[in-house]
Design an enzyme around this catalytic site. Sequence first.
Site, short mmCIF file in Angstrom:
data_model
loop_
_atom_site.label_atom_id
_atom_site.label_comp_id
_atom_site.label_asym_id
_atom_site.label_seq_id
_atom_site.Cartn_x
_atom_site.Cartn_y
_atom_site.Cartn_z
N ASN A 135 -10.27 54.11 82.87
CA ASN A 135 -9.85 52.82 82.35
C ASN A 135 -9.31 52.96 80.94
O ASN A 135 -10.02 53.46 80.04
CB ASN A 135 -11.03 51.84 82.32
CG ASN A 135 -10.62 50.49 81.72
OD1 ASN A 135 -9.86 49.74 82.34
ND2 ASN A 135 -11.09 50.18 80.52
N GLU A 136 -8.07 52.53 80.75
CA GLU A 136 -7.43 52.47 79.44
C GLU A 136 -7.53 53.76 78.64
O GLU A 136 -7.88 53.74 77.45
CB GLU A 136 -8.00 51.30 78.62
CG GLU A 136 -7.70 49.96 79.22
CD GLU A 136 -7.91 48.80 78.24
OE1 GLU A 136 -8.61 49.00 77.22
OE2 GLU A 136 -7.36 47.72 78.49
N ASN A 158 -3.91 46.32 82.19
CA ASN A 158 -4.76 45.36 81.47
C ASN A 158 -3.91 44.75 80.37
O ASN A 158 -3.49 45.48 79.46
CB ASN A 158 -5.96 46.07 80.84
CG ASN A 158 -6.92 46.64 81.87
OD1 ASN A 158 -6.80 46.36 83.07
ND2 ASN A 158 -7.87 47.44 81.43
N ASP A 197 -16.34 48.67 75.70
CA ASP A 197 -16.72 47.33 75.31
C ASP A 197 -17.82 46.76 76.21
O ASP A 197 -17.67 45.68 76.77
CB ASP A 197 -15.45 46.45 75.38
CG ASP A 197 -15.67 45.03 74.91
OD1 ASP A 197 -16.47 44.83 73.97
OD2 ASP A 197 -15.05 44.12 75.49
N TYR A 225 -4.94 39.08 72.28
CA TYR A 225 -4.93 40.07 71.20
C TYR A 225 -3.57 40.15 70.50
O TYR A 225 -3.49 40.55 69.35
CB TYR A 225 -5.31 41.46 71.73
CG TYR A 225 -6.76 41.56 72.17
CD1 TYR A 225 -7.79 41.28 71.28
CD2 TYR A 225 -7.09 41.94 73.46
CE1 TYR A 225 -9.12 41.38 71.68
CE2 TYR A 225 -8.41 42.04 73.87
CZ TYR A 225 -9.43 41.75 72.97
OH TYR A 225 -10.74 41.85 73.37
N TYR A 254 -3.16 41.48 77.53
CA TYR A 254 -3.77 40.37 76.79
C TYR A 254 -2.75 39.61 75.96
O TYR A 254 -3.06 39.17 74.86
CB TYR A 254 -4.93 40.91 75.94
CG TYR A 254 -6.11 41.30 76.82
CD1 TYR A 254 -7.00 40.33 77.27
CD2 TYR A 254 -6.29 42.60 77.25
CE1 TYR A 254 -8.05 40.66 78.10
CE2 TYR A 254 -7.34 42.94 78.09
CZ TYR A 254 -8.22 41.97 78.52
OH TYR A 254 -9.27 42.28 79.35
N GLU A 298 -6.67 43.38 84.41
CA GLU A 298 -7.36 42.58 83.39
C GLU A 298 -6.34 41.65 82.74
O GLU A 298 -5.22 42.07 82.43
CB GLU A 298 -7.97 43.46 82.28
CG GLU A 298 -9.18 44.24 82.68
CD GLU A 298 -9.82 45.02 81.52
OE1 GLU A 298 -9.65 44.60 80.35
OE2 GLU A 298 -10.48 46.03 81.79
C1 BDP Z 1 -10.06 46.08 77.71
C2 BDP Z 1 -11.18 46.84 78.36
C3 BDP Z 1 -12.42 46.00 78.66
C4 BDP Z 1 -12.66 45.04 77.52
C5 BDP Z 1 -11.47 44.10 77.42
C6 BDP Z 1 -11.63 43.05 76.32
O1 BDP Z 1 -10.75 47.50 79.53
O2 BDP Z 1 -13.51 46.83 78.89
O3 BDP Z 1 -13.86 44.33 77.67
O4 BDP Z 1 -10.30 44.85 77.16
O5 BDP Z 1 -11.15 43.28 75.22
O6 BDP Z 1 -9.68 46.81 76.61
O7 BDP Z 1 -12.24 42.02 76.57
#
Ligand code: BDP
Length: 596
Positions: A410-411, A464, A163, A470, A466, A503
């Site tokens: 990462n991820e 990470n 991303d 999300y 959200y 994150e």
């Molecule tokens: C994670 C990723 C990061 C993205 C972020 C997002 O590690 O690079 O920019 O989410 O969705 O999946 O903002």
Amino acid sequence: MLTVRQTASRNVFNLDGVWDFKVDKEDSGTQERWFAAPLKSAGTMAVPASYNDVVTDTEVRDHVGVVWYQRQAHVPRNLGQDRLVLRFGSATHAATVWVDENEVMTHEGGYLPFEADITDYVTPGQSFRITVAVDNRLNWQTIPPGYIFKDTKGRDVQRYMHDFYNYAGIHRSVLLYTRPAGYVEDVTVVTDIDGSDGVVSYRVEAPGTERVHVRLLDAEGAQVGTAEGTEGKITVANAHLWAPGDGYLYTLQIHADEDIYPQTVGIRTVEVKDSQFLINGKPFYFRGYGRHEDNIVRGKSHDNVMMVHDFELMKWQGANSFRTSHYPYAEEVMDYADREGFVVIDETAAVGLNIGLSGGIFGTPDGMPTKTFSPESLDARTQQVHEKHIRDLIARDKNHPCVVLWSIANEPESNTEESYEYFKPLAQAAREADPTRPVGYVNVMLAPPQVEKCVGLFDVVMLNRYYGWYVDTGLLEDAQAHLQAEIEGWIKLAPGKPIIFTEYGPDTLSGLRDLHRQPWSEEFQEDMFEMFHRVFDSFDEVVGEQMWNFADFQTVSGILRVGGNKKGMFTRDRKPKSAAYQVRKRWQAKRDETGC
Ligand code: BDP
């Protein structure tokens, strides 16, 4: 690979500036030997810079393939027995370099340095031509991976699963430097603490030299110890430790016959124990961000002005750390983090290794394979390339006291047997290359503890998450319950391993205010941070909060992105969103409490 330093035995010439530039539209430049003469009908390009946003032509911005750079340079008249080395801080993602008509080096990987001894191709006092072909294409065997498909007009379109925009070009300084024929090729420094003393162990590689001796100098330049030979140990009585917020540096002055190389040294220890992350034996709590090398017009080019400004903003906010998401940053940044006492999680460019998880997080399935690890996608060759990246990153950054933890991906997909088999030798390679630091990878939301397979290979849990964005969008109570339950799951699955949130945070449109505090508003960003922080504070095992992202940044266009990713604490031009003040209060209070 050692960073270039100017010393009494080494001269450094900076070749940054405006170079000739040409897009290789037919991918025919190498065959037509463009390196053999001045580039025909060339334009110009700044070096360093990503070329994408400098130009006005969309075809050039989105070009998939090779671009050419060229310039003349001069060999010093008085080279004597010295060697002349040409060095690139990075070229994204692959480069071939010619000196006049001679190919002198090729390099793959867009975020690490490469160099070649060009003495035998040049003449003292004469000028010579440097030509560089830079290729921005990503495939299943590059790190990061990607794939190319043809649009209806038969043009190549680059897709990738990460991303951030695929900026390309010569992103870091180009240097020409001299060094004696026998020279310091490498040094590895490991430090320890014994009561109030510091112990500095070193190993030097100095091919072609007979005598190596070292002097350890304190920050004022006073000698505090000496040693003879390529390996040794110096004890520093009452050492001034390198610590978060106190970037105290000694210098190991290495003398190998004629050559002198100054290696900065921060005396400190790092350890993971009982769910805590210890620096100098004391529990450390990470406050900061995942960042990007990303700027208006410059793209991913290194820029000292922006670097110093970004550190000023991070200090203003009370941060003490960051992650080099999602690739190795410029050497200048690592030097500066050492100096400023910032703690760094150092990451490879292995991002987007996850097409098997819901079709890749951000990719589009134009003929994309459906499995992450398979002969059609990431395979044994990718694994080899990935391993080389890990080793090269560690070789570059091993002596930085700021680096406390390696993040090897990462991820990635981490919930399958294939992923375990893929990562097992890579975790091992990282430990072999650096037995002194913990190793981790950053886990994706789609691989929670119920299905995770790889965490046992690593020392820490990096997450990470959200919740509220999300998933549970706008429903912060549900988000809180799910976040808490997941942390409990990790504590059960990985007892004794500290948890760092690498994150979290919502996209937030600067200036969008909302009485109802809904997603995308500045109010919602404050609320979501507040909820996450409340949850973090209720678990001793959570030892870090690095929110996503330090600043808004450029991405590929897509239905989830409005002019880029807007999860910044600051806008892309570094203006604070309102949450920046709220987080500042929390982080400054924590800084006052812990002293760092
Ligand atoms: C994670 C990723 C990061 C993205 C972020 C997002 O590690 O690079 O920019 O989410 O969705 O999946 O903002």
